[in-house]
Motif scaffolding. Sequence first.
Motif, PDB file in Angstrom:
ATOM      1  N   THR A   7       1.390   9.286   9.697  1.00 51.26           N
ATOM      2  CA  THR A   7       1.567   8.145  10.587  1.00 51.26           C
ATOM      3  C   THR A   7       2.846   7.354  10.330  1.00 51.26           C
ATOM      4  O   THR A   7       3.545   6.991  11.268  1.00 51.26           O
ATOM      5  CB  THR A   7       0.365   7.183  10.464  1.00 51.26           C
ATOM      6  OG1 THR A   7       0.055   7.066   9.072  1.00 51.26           O
ATOM      7  CG2 THR A   7      -0.824   7.725  11.217  1.00 51.26           C
ATOM      8  N   ASP A   8       3.160   7.101   9.057  1.00 50.93           N
ATOM      9  CA  ASP A   8       4.264   6.188   8.768  1.00 50.93           C
ATOM     10  C   ASP A   8       5.510   6.856   8.201  1.00 50.93           C
ATOM     11  O   ASP A   8       6.442   6.168   7.776  1.00 50.93           O
ATOM     12  CB  ASP A   8       3.801   5.106   7.774  1.00 50.93           C
ATOM     13  CG  ASP A   8       2.579   4.375   8.284  1.00 50.93           C
ATOM     14  OD1 ASP A   8       2.529   4.153   9.515  1.00 50.93           O
ATOM     15  OD2 ASP A   8       1.687   4.046   7.487  1.00 50.93           O
ATOM     16  N   GLY A   9       5.537   8.175   8.168  1.00 49.48           N
ATOM     17  CA  GLY A   9       6.698   8.842   7.593  1.00 49.48           C
ATOM     18  C   GLY A   9       6.703   8.704   6.080  1.00 49.48           C
ATOM     19  O   GLY A   9       5.658   8.446   5.472  1.00 49.48           O
ATOM     20  N   PRO A  10       7.885   8.879   5.444  1.00 49.59           N
ATOM     21  CA  PRO A  10       7.943   8.876   3.981  1.00 49.59           C
ATOM     22  C   PRO A  10       7.559   7.531   3.368  1.00 49.59           C
ATOM     23  O   PRO A  10       8.099   6.496   3.760  1.00 49.59           O
ATOM     24  CB  PRO A  10       9.412   9.193   3.684  1.00 49.59           C
ATOM     25  CG  PRO A  10       9.928   9.830   4.934  1.00 49.59           C
ATOM     26  CD  PRO A  10       9.186   9.190   6.053  1.00 49.59           C
ATOM     27  N   VAL A  11       6.592   7.548   2.438  1.00 45.38           N
ATOM     28  CA  VAL A  11       6.123   6.333   1.777  1.00 45.38           C
ATOM     29  C   VAL A  11       6.045   6.623   0.277  1.00 45.38           C
ATOM     30  O   VAL A  11       5.625   7.712  -0.123  1.00 45.38           O
ATOM     31  CB  VAL A  11       4.712   5.940   2.292  1.00 45.38           C
ATOM     32  CG1 VAL A  11       4.197   4.725   1.541  1.00 45.38           C
ATOM     33  CG2 VAL A  11       4.726   5.690   3.780  1.00 45.38           C
ATOM     34  N   ASP A  12       6.448   5.652  -0.528  1.00 43.71           N
ATOM     35  CA  ASP A  12       6.333   5.813  -1.983  1.00 43.71           C
ATOM     36  C   ASP A  12       4.879   5.591  -2.389  1.00 43.71           C
ATOM     37  O   ASP A  12       4.350   4.496  -2.268  1.00 43.71           O
ATOM     38  CB  ASP A  12       7.252   4.814  -2.692  1.00 43.71           C
ATOM     39  CG  ASP A  12       7.229   5.017  -4.205  1.00 43.71           C
ATOM     40  OD1 ASP A  12       6.563   5.963  -4.673  1.00 43.71           O
ATOM     41  OD2 ASP A  12       7.894   4.234  -4.907  1.00 43.71           O
ATOM     42  N   THR A  13       4.217   6.639  -2.877  1.00 45.38           N
ATOM     43  CA  THR A  13       2.787   6.526  -3.185  1.00 45.38           C
ATOM     44  C   THR A  13       2.537   5.775  -4.483  1.00 45.38           C
ATOM     45  O   THR A  13       1.419   5.354  -4.745  1.00 45.38           O
ATOM     46  CB  THR A  13       2.131   7.916  -3.291  1.00 45.38           C
ATOM     47  OG1 THR A  13       2.737   8.629  -4.364  1.00 45.38           O
ATOM     48  CG2 THR A  13       2.309   8.695  -2.010  1.00 45.38           C
ATOM     49  N   VAL A  14       3.581   5.614  -5.303  1.00 51.18           N
ATOM     50  CA  VAL A  14       3.393   4.889  -6.559  1.00 51.18           C
ATOM     51  C   VAL A  14       3.184   3.401  -6.291  1.00 51.18           C
ATOM     52  O   VAL A  14       2.381   2.739  -6.938  1.00 51.18           O
ATOM     53  CB  VAL A  14       4.597   5.101  -7.505  1.00 51.18           C
ATOM     54  CG1 VAL A  14       4.463   4.240  -8.754  1.00 51.18           C
ATOM     55  CG2 VAL A  14       4.714   6.561  -7.887  1.00 51.18           C
ATOM     56  N   THR A  15       3.883   2.891  -5.284  1.00 56.60           N
ATOM     57  CA  THR A  15       3.800   1.456  -5.021  1.00 56.60           C
ATOM     58  C   THR A  15       2.819   1.115  -3.903  1.00 56.60           C
ATOM     59  O   THR A  15       2.602  -0.066  -3.630  1.00 56.60           O
ATOM     60  CB  THR A  15       5.189   0.897  -4.653  1.00 56.60           C
ATOM     61  OG1 THR A  15       5.704   1.668  -3.569  1.00 56.60           O
ATOM     62  CG2 THR A  15       6.146   0.979  -5.823  1.00 56.60           C
ATOM     63  N   GLU A  47      -4.984   2.582   0.077  1.00 56.03           N
ATOM     64  CA  GLU A  47      -4.152   3.525   0.831  1.00 56.03           C
ATOM     65  C   GLU A  47      -4.053   4.859   0.096  1.00 56.03           C
ATOM     66  O   GLU A  47      -4.139   5.924   0.699  1.00 56.03           O
ATOM     67  CB  GLU A  47      -2.736   2.953   1.013  1.00 56.03           C
ATOM     68  CG  GLU A  47      -2.618   1.865   2.053  1.00 56.03           C
ATOM     69  CD  GLU A  47      -1.201   1.319   2.102  1.00 56.03           C
ATOM     70  OE1 GLU A  47      -0.608   1.363   3.187  1.00 56.03           O
ATOM     71  OE2 GLU A  47      -0.679   0.862   1.059  1.00 56.03           O
ATOM     72  N   ARG A  48      -3.864   4.758  -1.217  1.00 51.87           N
ATOM     73  CA  ARG A  48      -3.716   5.966  -2.004  1.00 51.87           C
ATOM     74  C   ARG A  48      -5.031   6.763  -2.017  1.00 51.87           C
ATOM     75  O   ARG A  48      -5.047   7.974  -1.942  1.00 51.87           O
ATOM     76  CB  ARG A  48      -3.302   5.602  -3.432  1.00 51.87           C
ATOM     77  CG  ARG A  48      -2.715   6.772  -4.197  1.00 51.87           C
ATOM     78  CD  ARG A  48      -1.831   6.336  -5.345  1.00 51.87           C
ATOM     79  NE  ARG A  48      -2.456   5.343  -6.172  1.00 51.87           N
ATOM     80  CZ  ARG A  48      -1.874   4.207  -6.555  1.00 51.87           C
ATOM     81  NH1 ARG A  48      -0.633   3.957  -6.200  1.00 51.87           N
ATOM     82  NH2 ARG A  48      -2.515   3.339  -7.292  1.00 51.87           N
ATOM     83  N   ARG A  49      -6.146   6.040  -2.066  1.00 48.93           N
ATOM     84  CA  ARG A  49      -7.446   6.718  -2.039  1.00 48.93           C
ATOM     85  C   ARG A  49      -7.663   7.424  -0.713  1.00 48.93           C
ATOM     86  O   ARG A  49      -8.200   8.529  -0.653  1.00 48.93           O
ATOM     87  CB  ARG A  49      -8.577   5.705  -2.264  1.00 48.93           C
ATOM     88  CG  ARG A  49      -8.767   5.397  -3.717  1.00 48.93           C
ATOM     89  CD  ARG A  49      -9.795   4.301  -3.907  1.00 48.93           C
ATOM     90  NE  ARG A  49     -10.042   4.119  -5.320  1.00 48.93           N
ATOM     91  CZ  ARG A  49     -10.921   4.834  -6.013  1.00 48.93           C
ATOM     92  NH1 ARG A  49     -11.638   5.764  -5.404  1.00 48.93           N
ATOM     93  NH2 ARG A  49     -11.085   4.613  -7.295  1.00 48.93           N
ATOM     94  N   MET A  50      -7.234   6.762   0.369  1.00 48.74           N
ATOM     95  CA  MET A  50      -7.365   7.367   1.698  1.00 48.74           C
ATOM     96  C   MET A  50      -6.560   8.666   1.752  1.00 48.74           C
ATOM     97  O   MET A  50      -7.037   9.685   2.254  1.00 48.74           O
ATOM     98  CB  MET A  50      -6.857   6.376   2.758  1.00 48.74           C
ATOM     99  CG  MET A  50      -7.193   6.795   4.179  1.00 48.74           C
ATOM    100  SD  MET A  50      -9.000   6.887   4.412  1.00 48.74           S
ATOM    101  CE  MET A  50      -9.081   7.861   5.893  1.00 48.74           C
ATOM    102  N   LEU A  51      -5.351   8.599   1.193  1.00 49.88           N
ATOM    103  CA  LEU A  51      -4.492   9.791   1.144  1.00 49.88           C
ATOM    104  C   LEU A  51      -5.199  10.900   0.365  1.00 49.88           C
ATOM    105  O   LEU A  51      -5.179  12.068   0.752  1.00 49.88           O
ATOM    106  CB  LEU A  51      -3.181   9.406   0.450  1.00 49.88           C
ATOM    107  CG  LEU A  51      -1.908  10.135   0.848  1.00 49.88           C
ATOM    108  CD1 LEU A  51      -1.680  10.050   2.341  1.00 49.88           C
ATOM    109  CD2 LEU A  51      -0.728   9.517   0.108  1.00 49.88           C
TER     110      LEU A  51
END
Lengths: 227, 256
Positions: free
Chosen positions: B67-75, B80-84
């Motif tokens: 949906t949002d293109g490249p996202v830094d998963t660390v921050t 959100e990370r759990r959803m991923l």
Amino acid sequence: MIELNNVSKSFTLHNQGSAVIPVMEGATLSVAPGECVALTGASGAGKSTLMRVIYGNYLAASGQVMVGGVDVAQAEPREILALRRDTLGYVSQFLRVVPRVPTLEVVAEPLLAVGCDRQAALDKAAGLLARLNIPERLWTLSPTTFSGGEQQRVNIARGFAHDYPTMLLDEPTASLDVQNRETVLNLIEEAKARGAAIIGIFHDVGARERVCDREINVSDFTPGMAA
Amino acid sequence: MTPLLSVQNIRKTYGTRIGCTGVSFDLYPGEVMGIVGESGSGKSTLLNCLAGHLEPDGGRVVFDTRTDGPVDTVTMSEPERRMLGRTDWAFVHQHARDGLRMSVSAGGNIGERLMAVGDRHYGDIRDKAIDWLGRVEIEANRVDDRPTAFSGGMQQRLQIARNLVTGPRLVFMDEPTGGLDVSVQARLLDLLRGLVREMGLSAIIVTHDLAVVRLLADRLMVMKDGHVAESGLTDQVLDDPQHAYTQLLVSSVLQV
């Protein structure tokens, strides 16, 4: 299609006293579409090394290795993967496959990888296996249990499944009987006719004289062995 | 082409000890990357940092989200990370028990991930679960059995089914064939390769088995003492290793 420019290769054996073994120097050659070139030279002169440098599993120390517009010596892994999928075929002497995969699938795989329709891919694979005299009752079995000659033929069928514009053949007629040797030579001639640029190693002199347009003596590129 | 995952200078330390440091690479859609190295070389630490199970001390893990293109998963935020982790990512543990719910039926294990992304129709969930059991070669009549009644190899296949049912785009695997006997390993390799090609998956596979990476991985990264010793095309790294450690690793393999 294939163009090498002043390519050199050496091996550094870090765990054996850091011995540096230069194996190739100043390799320069070019192969045009529709042409088949044989690599010659004594055993150990570097025929297979040169093939592997072109295929990208040996890293060239210097020089340019252009295949279909990509410099294999400098390219990113994914560029080389794309090149191998679409442009550069390689028939090695050994069949390396995932265990348990049926022969028909093994042969069809290069076609499926380029997005060919599944049925069309399987049909073409079946045609090649039939031409190379692999009995149909073996097609659903994994080739890992086949005899040496059968594995070699499966390997050739796989190598010729997709119409690669450039091909590397490492002793394609070794350990084949007269009839199958004839089929393989026909396959090479057909590939040439459709415009493929081919580099091959043939110990079989008769085969070499029949399909190859010229010879390149690899000893010329071997350091300390120049004729 | 945008990389699916772009890893930039990841570092993780445990006190003064280095877990892994200075790791950077780009993974493109459809690529399978292997990470090899001896035990303690930092490969599992790295995998856990990438998958969001461990928080790295430095660096970025940029994932190309739908949906949002490249996202830094660390921050990104924890939810959100759990959803991923439930949708686009999957994690296959070395021990199937770590990735399965042992007290829930096989069908329930697969269905749970579907429900987590919003599936509610019981019949549909059950059908999908049975379909996936078939894909990983587990008989449909075992759907109501608990994983405790499965063999180790079956548990591992069930874990893979549970992970792939939601159609992830990136799969992290930690020694997926470790501890299985060779015939089961071969089956699993065959299965994984088929799934990678059919679903266009990208995968990062941590293993110490060089034969496994040669068959499965397009690219290879060799780790030593928390650093990347060497990386490149799998057959190039294995056939023409440049680094002393890789040469040692490759020459130490017993020929079968």
